[in-house]
Design a protein around this motif. Structure first.
Motif, PDB file in Angstrom:
ATOM      1  N   ARG A  48       5.787  -6.613  17.426  1.00 34.69           N
ATOM      2  CA  ARG A  48       5.080  -5.498  18.040  1.00 34.69           C
ATOM      3  C   ARG A  48       4.626  -4.543  16.945  1.00 34.69           C
ATOM      4  N   LEU A  49       3.358  -4.158  16.964  1.00 37.92           N
ATOM      5  CA  LEU A  49       2.773  -3.308  15.935  1.00 37.92           C
ATOM      6  C   LEU A  49       2.498  -1.928  16.532  1.00 37.92           C
ATOM      7  N   THR A  50       3.147  -0.901  16.013  1.00 35.58           N
ATOM      8  CA  THR A  50       2.989   0.456  16.532  1.00 35.58           C
ATOM      9  C   THR A  50       2.560   1.392  15.412  1.00 35.58           C
ATOM     10  N   PRO A  51       1.337   1.933  15.445  1.00 32.97           N
ATOM     11  CA  PRO A  51       0.935   2.935  14.453  1.00 32.97           C
ATOM     12  C   PRO A  51       1.791   4.195  14.588  1.00 32.97           C
ATOM     13  N   LEU A  52       2.091   4.835  13.460  1.00 32.47           N
ATOM     14  CA  LEU A  52       2.944   6.017  13.438  1.00 32.47           C
ATOM     15  C   LEU A  52       2.243   7.183  12.768  1.00 32.47           C
ATOM     16  N   LEU A  53       2.523   8.374  13.272  1.00 25.79           N
ATOM     17  CA  LEU A  53       2.076   9.615  12.643  1.00 25.79           C
ATOM     18  C   LEU A  53       3.277  10.556  12.626  1.00 25.79           C
ATOM     19  N   TYR A  79      -7.392 -11.556   8.669  1.00 31.02           N
ATOM     20  CA  TYR A  79      -6.763 -12.822   8.300  1.00 31.02           C
ATOM     21  C   TYR A  79      -7.190 -13.219   6.892  1.00 31.02           C
ATOM     22  N   GLU A  80      -6.201 -13.544   6.078  1.00 30.25           N
ATOM     23  CA  GLU A  80      -6.492 -14.111   4.760  1.00 30.25           C
ATOM     24  C   GLU A  80      -6.607 -15.623   4.840  1.00 30.25           C
ATOM     25  N   THR A  81      -5.707 -16.238   5.595  1.00 31.35           N
ATOM     26  CA  THR A  81      -5.747 -17.670   5.896  1.00 31.35           C
ATOM     27  C   THR A  81      -5.313 -17.823   7.348  1.00 31.35           C
ATOM     28  N   ALA A  82      -5.252 -19.058   7.818  1.00 32.64           N
ATOM     29  CA  ALA A  82      -4.878 -19.299   9.206  1.00 32.64           C
ATOM     30  C   ALA A  82      -3.456 -18.853   9.521  1.00 32.64           C
ATOM     31  N   ASP A  83      -2.579 -18.755   8.498  1.00 36.02           N
ATOM     32  CA  ASP A  83      -1.197 -18.357   8.771  1.00 36.02           C
ATOM     33  C   ASP A  83      -0.782 -17.063   8.083  1.00 36.02           C
ATOM     34  N   THR A  84      -1.737 -16.327   7.522  1.00 36.43           N
ATOM     35  CA  THR A  84      -1.418 -15.111   6.774  1.00 36.43           C
ATOM     36  C   THR A  84      -2.416 -14.007   7.103  1.00 36.43           C
ATOM     37  N   VAL A  85      -1.888 -12.821   7.404  1.00 34.52           N
ATOM     38  CA  VAL A  85      -2.758 -11.665   7.623  1.00 34.52           C
ATOM     39  C   VAL A  85      -2.400 -10.566   6.631  1.00 34.52           C
ATOM     40  N   ARG A  86      -3.380  -9.737   6.367  1.00 33.96           N
ATOM     41  CA  ARG A  86      -3.179  -8.548   5.535  1.00 33.96           C
ATOM     42  C   ARG A  86      -3.404  -7.314   6.413  1.00 33.96           C
ATOM     43  N   LEU A  87      -2.547  -6.312   6.227  1.00 28.78           N
ATOM     44  CA  LEU A  87      -2.694  -5.035   6.909  1.00 28.78           C
ATOM     45  C   LEU A  87      -2.718  -3.930   5.870  1.00 28.78           C
ATOM     46  N   ARG A  88      -3.625  -2.971   6.088  1.00 27.86           N
ATOM     47  CA  ARG A  88      -3.777  -1.847   5.161  1.00 27.86           C
ATOM     48  C   ARG A  88      -3.882  -0.568   5.976  1.00 27.86           C
ATOM     49  N   GLY A  89      -3.151   0.472   5.584  1.00 26.27           N
ATOM     50  CA  GLY A  89      -3.190   1.728   6.318  1.00 26.27           C
ATOM     51  C   GLY A  89      -3.307   2.930   5.410  1.00 26.27           C
ATOM     52  N   ARG A  90      -3.898   3.985   5.971  1.00 26.78           N
ATOM     53  CA  ARG A  90      -3.977   5.268   5.267  1.00 26.78           C
ATOM     54  C   ARG A  90      -3.923   6.361   6.327  1.00 26.78           C
ATOM     55  N   GLY A  91      -3.007   7.311   6.120  1.00 25.94           N
ATOM     56  CA  GLY A  91      -2.863   8.399   7.080  1.00 25.94           C
ATOM     57  C   GLY A  91      -1.949   8.047   8.237  1.00 25.94           C
ATOM     58  N   LEU A  92      -1.774   6.792   8.517  1.00 26.82           N
ATOM     59  CA  LEU A  92      -0.881   6.311   9.565  1.00 26.82           C
ATOM     60  C   LEU A  92       0.123   5.340   8.969  1.00 26.82           C
ATOM     61  N   GLY A  93       1.348   5.395   9.443  1.00 26.09           N
ATOM     62  CA  GLY A  93       2.332   4.380   9.099  1.00 26.09           C
ATOM     63  C   GLY A  93       2.349   3.293  10.162  1.00 26.09           C
ATOM     64  N   LEU A  94       3.262   2.332  10.000  1.00 31.81           N
ATOM     65  CA  LEU A  94       3.333   1.212  10.939  1.00 31.81           C
ATOM     66  C   LEU A  94       4.789   0.845  11.175  1.00 31.81           C
ATOM     67  N   ARG A  95       5.156   0.763  12.450  1.00 30.15           N
ATOM     68  CA  ARG A  95       6.440   0.187  12.811  1.00 30.15           C
ATOM     69  C   ARG A  95       6.185  -1.253  13.259  1.00 30.15           C
ATOM     70  N   LEU A  96       6.822  -2.191  12.566  1.00 27.89           N
ATOM     71  CA  LEU A  96       6.638  -3.615  12.841  1.00 27.89           C
ATOM     72  C   LEU A  96       7.986  -4.165  13.296  1.00 27.89           C
ATOM     73  N   VAL A 112       6.632   0.956   7.643  1.00 27.79           N
ATOM     74  CA  VAL A 112       5.860   0.983   6.404  1.00 27.79           C
ATOM     75  C   VAL A 112       5.087   2.293   6.340  1.00 27.79           C
ATOM     76  N   THR A 113       5.163   2.967   5.197  1.00 30.89           N
ATOM     77  CA  THR A 113       4.430   4.218   5.012  1.00 30.89           C
ATOM     78  C   THR A 113       3.808   4.239   3.619  1.00 30.89           C
ATOM     79  N   GLY A 114       3.014   5.265   3.363  1.00 33.83           N
ATOM     80  CA  GLY A 114       2.399   5.430   2.049  1.00 33.83           C
ATOM     81  C   GLY A 114       2.014   6.868   1.830  1.00 33.83           C
ATOM     82  N   ASP A 115       1.703   7.211   0.599  1.00 33.66           N
ATOM     83  CA  ASP A 115       1.198   8.554   0.311  1.00 33.66           C
ATOM     84  C   ASP A 115      -0.308   8.574   0.574  1.00 33.66           C
TER      85      ASP A 115
END
Length: 572
Positions: free
Chosen positions: A53-58, A87-104, A166-169
């Protein structure tokens, strides 16, 4: 002129976000008619299973974000920032965020000895890993930038939240998520996120250009139809022996043994090898009696029912059989035909029978209300066409005797159908165990129009007139709208379906009823442009029903739109 390949925007509640070859998708649809609040990674290995489950966070709290999707990018947008997934390949995805974190988090919080998720960090590189009983696969998270602020439920047993935050500056964060079996080398990639997105876009654009090179502003749903097919394609795995287009990456995540024919037709012009894989896949599981399975999916093959023998008909709409495949295809199609002639004909009867509505593909059509084990004219018609196909193939194989034998058998079947089931102005169904016969208000009773020019003129003219009475503003209702048995969401007792539309449109055209065929095509195409590619549609309102991302519906649109475009070009 071909339109620029910008890619359509679509709702995840209607169509899942996925990638050609992948066995998982991203969607809030986590079961049959079941919608979650958050987007989930949903796997279709060993069935349909929400995994993560992917939940954006603030500020550490869930951020209600707008979710938009194009074929190459999924985006969560909020005033404070955004998250992108590709999707990078059929079995791999990339996720990138800015301003929002992610609860996975693991979608299922309960781990038992036989079900649920287990979560740990790999001592080799510290990567968080989920192992999931339901899919029998692992899901690894690799941090590329930013930081993992929390690890939840590491090595926990029983009931627990399991996953990462997952968070970032101000520079943001990025992760990769992989699906694999037991082990693989630590994740590495030399491609930046923008390059991943661009590669995914090129893959889809190439597919779209192959299957719909004719598209323009008169066919506004062509790109989305192509996306439905592209995104529902999976690589060979489990019982799926070839690259396959599933019927959906919602809950209808199987290959049924007549649905695949329409996908093959839609792909044939631009991707003939992929089309051929669609046609052949069920034949890889043909049983000892010659029957095709009802359905095939990753971890299951069902033989308790079959599907109608439209395979000879569809061969007439595919390019030539690939070199070296003709003799084998003839043998397989012959075994499938002999199954109906040997195992599905009662002693002394010329006509074969269905044993349930499911065998016809029209599960609950009113044709089957009085009895289920019945001889019907649609089945006989399909077998006539299949025997014609066998006769042509035998001729190409220089088997003149076999060609003549199948031609005579087709004549006998056609004549028996007309002699035994045609009554004044309609075809009737007949009990396979008695002489009891009846007619209904189902469009299925009119399906013999698929024989086209093989029918006597009086018969096809009468059928065409009755077909017209099923034509609503949006297309062909499967039950006569004035029938007391009509239901707006009655499955095969009212709603408009793609396969019946394509088969009848083709038969009408070959019988010379071109204006009616044109109208059937135009209304169905307009329906898809209005309501998308649902499993079926309310014949009175045009609203999509059931599974909303069904590939044979998308294929039907592409088949009809391509043919209409060619005809329009020929008239100019």
């Amino acid at each position: 002129m071909t339109v620029a390949a910008t890619g359509p925007v679509f709702s995840l509640r209607e169509i899942p976000f996925s990638f050609r070859g992948s066995w998982f998708c991203f969607s809030p649809v986590v079961g049959e008619n079941t919608y979650a609040r958050d987007v989930h990674l949903v796997s279709h290995q060993s069935g349909m299973h929400p995994v993560l489950r992917l939940t954006p966070l603030l500020g550490g709290e869930p951020a209600r974000s707008a979710v938009t999707a194009t074929p190459h990018r999924l985006t969560w947008s909020h005033d404070a920032g955004r998250i992108d997934l590709a999707y990078e390949t059929a079995d791999t995805v990339r996720l990138r965020g800015r301003g929002l974190g992610l609860r996975l988090l693991a979608a299922d919080p309960i781990l038992t000895p036989f079900s649920g998720p287990y979560f740990f960090t790999d001592p080799r590189d510290g990567s968080p890993v989920f192992t999931v009983y339901q899919t029998g696969r692992r899901y690894r998270v690799t941090l590329l930038s930013g930081r993992i602020a929390e690890h939840l439920g590491v090595q926990a047993l029983g009931t627990a939240e399991r996953g990462v935050v997952v968070t970032g500056d101000e520079t943001g964060w990025e992760i990769a998520v992989e699906e694999y079996e037991t082990a693989r080398a630590p994740y590495t990639s030399e491609r930046g996120f923008g390059q991943v997105v661009a590669a995914a876009r090129r893959d889809f654009d190439g597919f779209c250009d192959a299957v719909a090179p004719w598209r323009d502003d008169r066919t506004p749903a062509a790109e989305l139809a192509a996306y439905v097919l592209w995104s529902a394609t999976v690589r060979a795995a489990g019982f799926v022996t070839r690259t396959a287009v599933l019927m959906s990456k919602h809950w209808m995540d199987k290959v049924w043994s007549w649905d695949h024919c329409f996908n093959a037709m839609a792909l044939a012009g631009g991707l003939p090898a992929l089309a051929w894989d669609q046609f052949r896949l069920p034949f890889d599981h043909q049983d000892a009696a010659g029957a095709l399975p009802d359905s095939v999916t990753h971890s299951e093959i069902l033989y308790n029912f079959v599907k109608p023998p439209i395979h000879g008909w569809v061969l007439g709409h595919l390019p030539a059989v690939p070199p070296g495949e003709l003799a084998e295809t003839y043998r397989l199609l012959e075994r499938w035909t002999v199954f109906w002639l040997a195992a599905r004909r009662a002693p002394g009867r010329e006509l074969p029978h269905y044993q349930h509505g499911n065998d016809s593909g029209w599960d609950n059509a009113t044709t089957f209300t009085p009895e289920r084990v019945v001889e019907t004219a649609d089945l006989a018609s399909f077998l006539v066409l299949q025997m014609r196909a066998l006769s042509r193939m035998a001729g190409e194989l220089a088997m003149a005797g076999e060609a003549a034998r199948w031609s005579r058998a087709a004549d006998r079947m056609r004549d028996a159908m007309l002699g035994q089931l045609w009554r004044d102005d309609r075809f009737v169904a007949r009990s396979a165990g008695s002489e009891h016969e009846w007619s209904s208000s189902s469009l299925l009773d009119l399906m013999p129009i698929v024989l086209g020019e093989e029918l006597p003129e009086a018969v096809h003219v009468t059928l065409a007139a009755r077909i017209k009475t099923h034509l609503t503003e949006y297309g062909l209702a499967t039950e006569l709208p004035t029938s007391p048995h009509y239901q707006d969401d009655g499955y095969w007792r009212g709603p408009i379906w793609a396969p019946s539309t394509v088969l009848i449109e083709d038969g009408l055209r070959r019988a010379g009823h071109t204006l009616l065929a044109d109208e059937v095509s135009a209304r169905f195409r307009a329906l898809c442009e209005k309501s998308g590619f649902a499993e079926n549609f309310d014949a009175r309102t045009g609203s999509g029903l059931r599974d909303r991302a069904y590939t044979w519906t998308a294929s039907a649109y592409l088949i009809l739109a391509a043919a209409h475009t060619r005809r329009s070009g020929n008239r100019e």
